[in-house]
Scaffold this motif. Structure first.
Motif, short mmCIF file in Angstrom:
data_model
loop_
_atom_site.label_atom_id
_atom_site.label_comp_id
_atom_site.label_asym_id
_atom_site.label_seq_id
_atom_site.Cartn_x
_atom_site.Cartn_y
_atom_site.Cartn_z
N ARG A 54 0.99 -1.21 0.05
CA ARG A 54 -0.05 0.06 0.02
C ARG A 54 0.88 1.32 -0.14
O ARG A 54 0.58 2.19 -0.65
N GLN A 55 1.89 1.16 0.71
CA GLN A 55 2.78 2.21 0.78
C GLN A 55 3.38 2.59 -0.42
O GLN A 55 3.65 3.67 -1.01
N LEU A 56 4.07 1.37 -1.19
CA LEU A 56 4.65 1.59 -2.84
C LEU A 56 3.59 2.17 -3.69
O LEU A 56 3.76 2.85 -4.61
N ILE A 57 2.16 1.61 -3.48
CA ILE A 57 1.22 2.14 -4.22
C ILE A 57 1.16 3.75 -4.04
O ILE A 57 0.78 4.43 -5.14
N GLU A 58 1.01 4.32 -2.93
CA GLU A 58 1.13 5.55 -2.92
C GLU A 58 2.09 6.35 -3.33
O GLU A 58 1.91 7.51 -3.85
N GLU A 59 3.41 5.69 -3.32
CA GLU A 59 4.35 6.32 -3.74
C GLU A 59 4.52 6.36 -5.37
O GLU A 59 5.17 6.95 -5.94
N GLY A 60 3.60 5.53 -6.09
CA GLY A 60 3.34 5.38 -7.30
C GLY A 60 4.35 4.32 -7.97
O GLY A 60 4.70 4.34 -9.13
N LEU A 61 4.96 3.51 -7.14
CA LEU A 61 5.89 2.36 -7.69
C LEU A 61 5.15 1.24 -7.97
O LEU A 61 5.74 0.40 -8.87
N VAL A 62 3.73 1.04 -7.58
CA VAL A 62 3.26 -0.17 -7.71
C VAL A 62 1.99 0.16 -7.99
O VAL A 62 1.29 1.18 -7.56
N ILE A 63 1.07 -0.60 -8.97
CA ILE A 63 -0.17 -0.25 -9.43
C ILE A 63 -1.07 -1.27 -9.20
O ILE A 63 -0.56 -2.55 -9.44
N THR A 64 -2.45 -1.08 -8.71
CA THR A 64 -3.30 -2.26 -8.50
C THR A 64 -4.41 -1.93 -9.61
O THR A 64 -4.91 -0.69 -9.76
N VAL A 65 -4.74 -2.93 -10.34
CA VAL A 65 -5.87 -2.87 -11.41
C VAL A 65 -6.87 -4.07 -11.07
O VAL A 65 -6.57 -5.11 -10.81
#
Length: 231
Positions: A54-65
């Motif tokens: 979740r932290q890396l999603i907020e940083e823009g490094l990881v995406i959930t589709v």
């Protein structure tokens, strides 16, 4: 008996290990991030792992589709162009906001942050050089006092980390060139705002063009070359 590692500390450790694997290319752009496999790889329970993701999603490094899953964010030629155009606009605006308020503290801090960046380049520490380059460019946003501009910069940081990691691989080195910010610093410490605007455009363009060329020849996850991409 050893004390248990606090949950937030464990999450931060997992997030840093994941971030390092992504920026090094060990986990490549577009790669799926499956909780079971990651839990085994990092020897951690799925709770802290989910928090780290979740932290890396907020940083823009990881995406959930939806219906597809979680994967490492990809960096396309179009992404590079958007980063280039947005960074150019944001950084120019930041300098315009604080140009007449550059004081001795700002000047010495800009030089200090560049020296910290050079130290990590000399140490061939690519991960630290990315952090220090973010800090170097982040100074003008901090000094601007413009809160919305600062939030815009913060939202761009994750994509910038991917961009710089790709840029360094494009050059085949562990970090930017030692003198890559010399002309930028000279303009930032000078008296000509027009020269600063021109330097920002040129500074961003040089990096974007090299990274575009790298991305066009890099195989995607299916092994196909991207040479056929059109500008």
């Amino acid at each position: 008996m050893l004390d248990r590692i606090p949950r937030h500390t464990l999450r931060a450790q997992v997030a840093e290990r994941l971030r390092a694997a992504i920026l090094s290319g060990d986990i490549p752009p577009g790669a799926p991030l499956v909780e079971v496999g990651l839990s085994e790889r990092f020897d951690v329970s799925r709770g802290p792992l989910r928090e780290a993701l979740r932290q890396l999603i907020e940083e823009g490094l990881v995406i959930t589709v939806p219906y597809t899953g979680t994967h490492v964010a990809s960096l396309s030629v179009e992404d590079v162009r958007e980063i280039y155009s947005l960074r150019t606009a944001l950084e120019t605006f930041a300098f315009e906001q604080m140009w007449d308020r550059r004081d001795a503290r700002f000047r010495s801090e800009l030089v200090r942050r560049n020296e910290a960046l050079i130290a990590t380049i000399d140490a061939a520490d690519d991960r630290a050089s990315i952090d220090n380059e973010l800090a170097f460019h982040g100074l003008v946003y901090e000094a601007s006092g413009h809160r919305l501009l600062q939030r815009s910069w913060h939202g761009l940081r994750g994509r910038l980390q991917l961009y710089w990691a790709a840029h360094h691989r494009a050059h085949g080195r562990r970090g930017p060139k030692r003198d890559s910010h010399d002309s930028y610093i000279a303009a930032a410490l000078g008296d000509d705002l027009g020269a600063m605007r021109a330097e920002i455009v040129d500074h961003m363009r040089r990096g974007a063009e090299t990274t575009e060329r790298f991305l066009r020849t890099r195989p995607d996850l299916s092994g196909k070359s991207k040479r056929g991409d059109k500008k």
